[in-house]
Design an enzyme around this catalytic site. Structure first.
Site, PDB file in Angstrom:
ATOM      1  N   SER A  22       0.821  -1.226   0.000  1.00 20.12           N
ATOM      2  CA  SER A  22       0.000   0.000   0.000  1.00 20.12           C
ATOM      3  C   SER A  22       0.847   1.264   0.000  1.00 20.12           C
ATOM      4  CB  SER A  22      -0.939   0.000   1.208  1.00 20.12           C
ATOM      5  OG  SER A  22      -0.215  -0.196   2.410  1.00 20.12           O
ATOM      6  N   THR A 155     -39.237  27.045 -10.451  1.00 21.73           N
ATOM      7  CA  THR A 155     -39.574  25.711  -9.959  1.00 21.73           C
ATOM      8  C   THR A 155     -39.870  24.902 -11.215  1.00 21.73           C
ATOM      9  OG1 THR A 155     -41.925  26.199  -9.763  1.00 21.73           O
ATOM     10  CG2 THR A 155     -40.600  26.585  -7.796  1.00 21.73           C
ATOM     11  N   HIS A 156     -39.489  23.641 -11.210  1.00 23.91           N
ATOM     12  CA  HIS A 156     -39.624  22.784 -12.404  1.00 23.91           C
ATOM     13  C   HIS A 156     -38.893  23.389 -13.599  1.00 23.91           C
ATOM     14  CE1 HIS A 156     -42.881  20.934 -10.061  1.00 23.91           C
ATOM     15  NE2 HIS A 156     -43.259  22.180  -9.826  1.00 23.91           N
ATOM     16  N   SER A 277     -13.601  25.410 -28.351  1.00 28.55           N
ATOM     17  CA  SER A 277     -13.813  24.180 -29.107  1.00 28.55           C
ATOM     18  C   SER A 277     -12.733  24.083 -30.169  1.00 28.55           C
ATOM     19  CB  SER A 277     -15.198  24.233 -29.750  1.00 28.55           C
ATOM     20  OG  SER A 277     -15.219  23.438 -30.914  1.00 28.55           O
ATOM     21  N   LYS A 283     -17.116  29.125 -29.859  1.00 34.80           N
ATOM     22  CA  LYS A 283     -17.528  28.529 -28.583  1.00 34.80           C
ATOM     23  C   LYS A 283     -16.652  28.964 -27.404  1.00 34.80           C
ATOM     24  CE  LYS A 283     -20.116  25.405 -27.945  1.00 34.80           C
ATOM     25  NZ  LYS A 283     -20.227  24.028 -28.397  1.00 34.80           N
ATOM     26  N   ASN A 285     -16.786  27.364 -23.654  1.00 35.38           N
ATOM     27  CA  ASN A 285     -17.522  26.330 -22.914  1.00 35.38           C
ATOM     28  C   ASN A 285     -17.275  26.402 -21.405  1.00 35.38           C
ATOM     29  OD1 ASN A 285     -18.490  25.274 -25.349  1.00 35.38           O
ATOM     30  ND2 ASN A 285     -16.603  24.075 -25.613  1.00 35.38           N
ATOM     31  N   GLU A 290     -18.774  22.163 -15.679  1.00 35.45           N
ATOM     32  CA  GLU A 290     -19.178  20.813 -16.092  1.00 35.45           C
ATOM     33  C   GLU A 290     -18.368  19.749 -15.358  1.00 35.45           C
ATOM     34  OE1 GLU A 290     -20.764  21.921 -20.567  1.00 35.45           O
ATOM     35  OE2 GLU A 290     -18.694  21.324 -20.285  1.00 35.45           O
ATOM     36  N   TYR A 317      -9.551  -6.768  12.564  1.00 36.78           N
ATOM     37  CA  TYR A 317      -8.906  -6.250  11.358  1.00 36.78           C
ATOM     38  C   TYR A 317      -8.916  -7.291  10.245  1.00 36.78           C
ATOM     39  CZ  TYR A 317      -5.543  -4.356   8.087  1.00 36.78           C
ATOM     40  OH  TYR A 317      -4.958  -3.892   6.942  1.00 36.78           O
TER      41      TYR A 317
HETATM   42  N1  ARG Z   1      -1.206  -1.413   5.114  1.00 38.00           N
HETATM   43  C1  ARG Z   1      -2.128  -1.889   6.064  1.00 38.00           C
HETATM   44  C2  ARG Z   1      -3.437  -1.067   6.015  1.00 38.00           C
HETATM   45  O1  ARG Z   1      -3.417  -0.023   5.450  1.00 38.00           O
HETATM   46  C3  ARG Z   1      -1.562  -1.798   7.432  1.00 38.00           C
HETATM   47  C4  ARG Z   1      -2.076  -2.813   8.384  1.00 38.00           C
HETATM   48  C5  ARG Z   1      -1.565  -4.155   8.021  1.00 38.00           C
HETATM   49  N2  ARG Z   1      -1.877  -5.114   9.037  1.00 38.00           N
HETATM   50  C6  ARG Z   1      -1.748  -6.406   8.860  1.00 38.00           C
HETATM   51  N3  ARG Z   1      -2.031  -7.177   9.825  1.00 38.00           N
HETATM   52  N4  ARG Z   1      -1.383  -6.890   7.698  1.00 38.00           N
HETATM   53  O2  ARG Z   1      -4.448  -1.470   6.517  1.00 38.00           O
END
Ligand code: ARG
Length: 458
Positions: A22, A155-156, A277, A283, A285, A290, A317
């Site tokens: 991560s 309205t509408h 455009s 144009k 825009n 948007e 967890y």
């Molecule tokens: N990268 C993990 C998270 O964001 C951290 C926790 C990981 N814990 C574990 N027991 N693998 O949740």
């Protein structure tokens, strides 16, 4: 090397490693991870795991690391570490050797990751509140500037009754004020510290978790370790806040897109927030608006995605919870950016006074006034409503506005109508009569602007 290598004899498959890691998104929690680690090292002194001197050394090294990531957060992405917690620990060990290996005593990445994210949320809430305040200020200043601009209220999407551009601005001011108070509410609930809950059952070191919470700026420690490591209510609440906020911004954008259309031509957007455009040279825009309107999709998508990810997770967890961050980061970044762009759009918007006024006069938006006039002359409202309906049809057949009908023509519909009807049918009178709290009368709008300015210290 992963933090957990001891039990394993084979290295992770590269594809699994990429899937599992991560760091590429949780590197944004680097500062919070280091600050949490400093507090944790202090807690370890209170339970005799670290000596006072050892803690000082750890704290110094962690502070150096903090400075370095503040200067160059991107450096983290060069690493092969699994996540930000592993990265900080690795760096610490590189810096001070074996002492760094003591830091994780009694702690788990499960309480650590949720603590980091909560600390990050607290900072992000403050940033969002200040972005909301910028837009609220801009709305109030725009309202003040355009108090005299009368335009049709709908309205509408049919012209209904005249309003002012200021009143329209203040409607969005109210929505944004609620968006801000929702963030404040969320902050109150999330401001409790999960640190010291360990992997799931609590830390085996008898520390004062409330004190640890206070060191980190939380109001207190959480009550239940199982809940603490798996609670992501704050993520859901923030995604919900962002979704509602984006719904508001999308309505703001849509109104302005309509006001900016060739058909309405009530406002002109600056060149700074529009684009051309590639084919049609004429144009200009409203891309900024948007995109604001469009981006609500990904924010509500993030809320839905997170809800479904957390649904049915068994305590405590589970790695599914790692999916909390990308949704949240993307949604809050998007909300923040849209707030800034909406402020920019308003900064140099031009209002086409005459077109607004002309449109307000069309569409029989003073029909209610005529009905109220008849009521004042003693005709019950339901009957007055019917009479005015007929008068509108009659005026339409003559291609005239109600106030353009002669007295003779008006009397066909009711003989109580006299010359005094004409001032009643003017735009000024339509506005002035709506003088009860929250109405569009210039006096009410002026006082709403004053109240808002006071709230914003403008
Ligand atoms: N990268 C993990 C998270 O964001 C951290 C926790 C990981 N814990 C574990 N027991 N693998 O949740």
């Amino acid at each position: 090397m992963a933090l957990w290598g001891g039990r394993f004899s084979q290295a992770a498959d590269q594809r699994f490693k990429h899937f599992n890691d991560s760091l590429r998104f949780d590197y944004r929690l680097a500062e919070q991870d280091i600050i949490g680690s400093i507090a944790w090292s202090k807690a370890l002194v209170t339970v005799d795991v670290l000596s006072y001197d050892e803690q000082k050394k750890l704290e110094k090294a962690l502070n150096q690391l903090l400075d370095s990531v503040r200067q160059d957060p991107q450096q983290i992405l060069q690493s092969n570490a699994e996540d930000i917690h592993s990265w900080v620990e690795q760096k610490l060990i590189e810096k001070i050797g074996d002492l760094g290996k003591k830091l994780h005593t009694g702690r788990s990445r499960n309480d650590q990751s949720t603590t980091d994210l909560k600390l990050w949320c607290k900072i992000e809430i403050a940033h969002l509140i200040s972005a909301i305040d910028q837009l609220r200020k801009r709305l109030v200043l725009t309202a003040e500037h355009y108090q005299d601009v009368v335009m049709p209220g709908y309205t509408h999407l049919q012209r209904a009754q005249p309003v002012t551009f200021a009143h329209w601005c203040l409607a969005y001011y109210e929505m944004l004020t609620r968006d801000e108070s929702r963030l404040q509410d969320t902050l109150k609930r999330l401001n409790v510290s999960p640190l010291g809950c360990g992997a799931l059952a609590g830390t085996a070191y008898p520390m004062d978790r409330d004190q640890l919470a206070n060191w980190l700026g939380f109001s207190k420690a959480t009550n239940n370790s199982l809940d603490s490591v798996s609670d992501r209510d704050h993520v859901l609440e923030l995604l919900n806040n962002a979704s509602i906020g984006m719904v508001h911004l999308s309505r703001f954008a849509e109104d302005l897109i309509i006001f900016n259309s060739g058909e309405a031509d009530f406002v002109e957007l600056s060149d700074r927030v529009t684009s051309g455009s590639s084919l049609m040279p004429q144009k200009k825009n409203p891309d900024a608006l948007e995109l604001i309107r469009g981006k609500v999709g990904r924010v509500v998508g993030a809320l839905t995605g997170a809800m479904i990810t957390f649904k049915g997770l068994p305590l405590a967890y589970n790695k599914d919870l790692q999916e909390d961050k990308e949704h949240l980061f993307d949604a809050l970044d998007t909300w923040h950016e849209c707030l800034d762009i909406a402020t920019l759009v308003l900064e140099d918007i031009k209002i086409n006074y005459q077109n607004c006024q002309d449109a307000a006069k069309q569409g029989y938006s003073n029909a209610t006034e005529l009905a109220d006039y008849l009521v004042a002359k003693g005709i019950p409202f339901r009957q007055a409503h019917h009479i005015v309906g007929e008068a509108v049809v009659g005026a339409m057949a003559k291609h005239k506005a109600l106030e353009e009908l002669t007295l003779e023509e008006l009397k066909i519909f009711s003989d109580v109508i006299e010359d005094d009807v004409y001032p009643i049918l003017s735009l000024e009178s339509c506005l002035a009569k709506r003088s009860a709290k929250g109405g569009v009368s210039p006096i009410q709008v002026k006082s709403a602007i004053e109240n808002a300015k006071q709230q914003l210290s403008l």
